[in-house]
Write an enzyme that holds these catalytic residues in place. Structure first.
Site, PDB file in Angstrom:
ATOM      1  N   TYR A 103       0.827  -1.196   0.000  1.00 50.76           N
ATOM      2  CA  TYR A 103       0.000   0.000   0.000  1.00 50.76           C
ATOM      3  C   TYR A 103       0.863   1.248   0.000  1.00 50.76           C
ATOM      4  O   TYR A 103       2.076   1.179   0.207  1.00 50.76           O
ATOM      5  CB  TYR A 103      -0.961   0.017   1.189  1.00 50.76           C
ATOM      6  CG  TYR A 103      -0.326   0.342   2.528  1.00 50.76           C
ATOM      7  CD1 TYR A 103       0.466  -0.584   3.195  1.00 50.76           C
ATOM      8  CD2 TYR A 103      -0.513   1.586   3.124  1.00 50.76           C
ATOM      9  CE1 TYR A 103       1.057  -0.283   4.409  1.00 50.76           C
ATOM     10  CE2 TYR A 103       0.062   1.892   4.349  1.00 50.76           C
ATOM     11  CZ  TYR A 103       0.849   0.956   4.991  1.00 50.76           C
ATOM     12  OH  TYR A 103       1.433   1.259   6.184  1.00 50.76           O
TER      13      TYR A 103
ATOM     14  N   LYS B 284       6.502  -1.876   1.863  1.00 50.86           N
ATOM     15  CA  LYS B 284       5.302  -1.296   2.494  1.00 50.86           C
ATOM     16  C   LYS B 284       4.141  -2.283   2.366  1.00 50.86           C
ATOM     17  O   LYS B 284       3.189  -2.086   1.592  1.00 50.86           O
ATOM     18  CB  LYS B 284       4.975   0.080   1.895  1.00 50.86           C
ATOM     19  CG  LYS B 284       4.104   0.920   2.821  1.00 50.86           C
ATOM     20  CD  LYS B 284       4.197   2.377   2.459  1.00 50.86           C
ATOM     21  CE  LYS B 284       3.169   3.240   3.174  1.00 50.86           C
ATOM     22  NZ  LYS B 284       3.256   3.247   4.621  1.00 50.86           N
TER      23      LYS B 284
ATOM     24  N   GLU C 199      11.979   2.106  14.256  1.00 50.22           N
ATOM     25  CA  GLU C 199      11.053   3.166  13.824  1.00 50.22           C
ATOM     26  C   GLU C 199       9.780   3.040  14.649  1.00 50.22           C
ATOM     27  O   GLU C 199       9.672   2.159  15.500  1.00 50.22           O
ATOM     28  CB  GLU C 199      10.745   3.028  12.329  1.00 50.22           C
ATOM     29  CG  GLU C 199      10.062   1.717  11.980  1.00 50.22           C
ATOM     30  CD  GLU C 199       9.791   1.532  10.493  1.00 50.22           C
ATOM     31  OE1 GLU C 199       9.636   2.526   9.772  1.00 50.22           O
ATOM     32  OE2 GLU C 199       9.702   0.368  10.065  1.00 50.22           O
TER      33      GLU C 199
ATOM     34  N   LEU D 288      10.915   1.192   7.183  1.00 51.37           N
ATOM     35  CA  LEU D 288      10.382   1.719   5.936  1.00 51.37           C
ATOM     36  C   LEU D 288      11.111   3.038   5.667  1.00 51.37           C
ATOM     37  O   LEU D 288      11.188   3.890   6.558  1.00 51.37           O
ATOM     38  CB  LEU D 288       8.880   1.976   6.062  1.00 51.37           C
ATOM     39  CG  LEU D 288       8.268   2.474   4.757  1.00 51.37           C
ATOM     40  CD1 LEU D 288       8.066   1.310   3.791  1.00 51.37           C
ATOM     41  CD2 LEU D 288       6.944   3.173   5.002  1.00 51.37           C
TER      42      LEU D 288
HETATM   43  N1  PDD Z   1       2.749   5.057   7.485  1.00 49.13           N
HETATM   44  N2  PDD Z   1       7.363   3.651   9.037  1.00 49.13           N
HETATM   45  C1  PDD Z   1       6.228   2.939   8.970  1.00 49.13           C
HETATM   46  C2  PDD Z   1       6.186   1.580   9.585  1.00 49.13           C
HETATM   47  C3  PDD Z   1       5.097   3.480   8.321  1.00 49.13           C
HETATM   48  O1  PDD Z   1       3.966   2.760   8.232  1.00 49.13           O
HETATM   49  C4  PDD Z   1       5.172   4.774   7.767  1.00 49.13           C
HETATM   50  C5  PDD Z   1       4.013   5.392   7.038  1.00 49.13           C
HETATM   51  C6  PDD Z   1       6.383   5.496   7.884  1.00 49.13           C
HETATM   52  C7  PDD Z   1       6.545   6.860   7.295  1.00 49.13           C
HETATM   53  O2  PDD Z   1       6.555   6.822   5.888  1.00 49.13           O
HETATM   54  P1  PDD Z   1       6.072   8.057   4.999  1.00 49.13           P
HETATM   55  O3  PDD Z   1       6.864   9.227   5.453  1.00 49.13           O
HETATM   56  O4  PDD Z   1       6.399   7.644   3.626  1.00 49.13           O
HETATM   57  O5  PDD Z   1       4.604   8.251   5.256  1.00 49.13           O
HETATM   58  C8  PDD Z   1       7.456   4.882   8.502  1.00 49.13           C
HETATM   59  C9  PDD Z   1       1.584   5.444   6.737  1.00 49.13           C
HETATM   60  C10 PDD Z   1       1.352   6.912   6.727  1.00 49.13           C
HETATM   61  C11 PDD Z   1       0.396   4.651   7.215  1.00 49.13           C
HETATM   62  O6  PDD Z   1       0.569   3.454   7.401  1.00 49.13           O
HETATM   63  O7  PDD Z   1      -0.698   5.205   7.353  1.00 49.13           O
END
Ligand code: PDD
Length: 295
Positions: free
Chosen positions: A33, A147, A180, A205
């Site tokens: 996703y 992801k 993270e 991620l």
């Molecule tokens: N989450 N780490 C994890 C495990 C994440 O699920 C996300 C993003 C991030 C940050 O990634 P980005 O800056 O590309 O949004 C780091 C999204 C927003 C979610 O699951 O809703």
């Protein structure tokens, strides 16, 4: 107005939108996703999100459901039909529908769902301007760079954080280092003023917001190091914050109920939060100039 979802070629009201019970996403979490923010009608960092989507698909050997340009058009159409100009678009691709068998089906068409909803950037607690995090053992798999929609450890961790009155849970690996958050990347500022975030291996991620913040920090000549840091180092840090598409830059003021620094929003966190909002505002203006990019 009923919400509209894109499902495998059709735009449908949510009440009618559905996927097959033998979709491999439903049965095996066999899919990936992306979440992209919309600010004043502009898709923020669209390209790196779509590049990461293609990479996640490639790692799982799922064919892209359509080309990047076609997908970009679908994202705009879903946002337009839902009249979302401030919010997020959610993209999910699974390996498709097949009789249940763990191995890949001989021929399955990838399934694509796109939804959009109104949502502002997450707000820090009004009283403090920041949030709390708790720490938990990282019980996830070793390919957190993908992801994947398989998010059970993240779901459980976020729930535990909520129940503890915290915004986020930071995962800690077996070496005692923070990887993270359950849905955000983790950052600290050391007492020497160095900005630290984990290097982008398989343990995290590689957040799109993370990369934007690294660029913004570099432009401002902020000293930064991509490396792991321990929970103890984080608790002794001058500042801490998390980043994501929806949290943007969110100051962390408490870790496991211990104040970070003086317990107030630090200057670097505040500066980077502002820099990020300026950056997204610039993206909005750029779209305004090109007009057709706008939803
Ligand atoms: N989450 N780490 C994890 C495990 C994440 O699920 C996300 C993003 C991030 C940050 O990634 P980005 O800056 O590309 O949004 C780091 C999204 C927003 C979610 O699951 O809703």
């Amino acid at each position: 107005m009923s919400r509209i979802a894109y499902v495998n070629g059709r735009y449908l009201p949510h009440g009618e939108a559905a996927v097959h019970i033998e979709d491999r996403g439903y049965q095996f979490s066999d899919g990936i996703y992306e979440v992209i923010a919309l600010r004043d009608g502009a898709l923020i960092d669209e390209e790196p999100h779509l590049v990461r989507l293609e990479r996640s698909l490639g790692e799982l050997r799922i064919d892209p459901p359509m080309g990047r340009r076609a997908l970009a058009a679908v994202l705009r159409e879903v946002a337009r039909r839902n009249r979302v100009r401030e919010g997020i678009v959610y993209i999910q691709v699974t390996r498709g529908v097949a009789r249940r068998d763990h191995a890949f089906p001989a021929k399955a068409r990838p399934a694509l769902v796109v939804t959009a909803r109104r949502q502002g950037p997450s707000k820090p607690a009004a009283a403090t301007g920041g949030v709390s995090v708790i720490s938990l053992p990282d019980i996830r798999w070793t390919r957190c760079d993908i992801k994947s929609i398989a998010l059970l450890p993240n779901v459980l961790a976020k729930q535990q954080a909520r129940e503890a009155g915290a915004f986020e849970a930071w995962f800690v690996d077996e070496a005692g280092q923070v990887t993270e958050g359950s849905s955000t990347n983790a950052w600290i500022v050391t007492d020497k003023g160095e900005l630290i975030t984990r290097d982008p291996g398989n343990a995290i991620l590689n957040g799109v917001t993370r990369r934007t913040i690294l660029n913004l920090a570099a432009e401002r000549q902020i000293r930064l190091v991509e490396r792991g840091f321990t929970l103890e180092e984080a608790k002794a840090a001058r500042e801490a914050f998390v980043t994501s598409t929806t949290a943007c830059v969110m100051p962390v003021l408490r870790i496991d109920d211990m104040p970070v620094g003086d317990g107030r929003v630090g200057s670097l966190s505040a500066a980077l939060r502002q820099a990020y909002f300026d950056y997204t505002a610039d993206a909005e203006e750029e779209v305004e100039e090109t007009v057709e990019g706008r939803v």
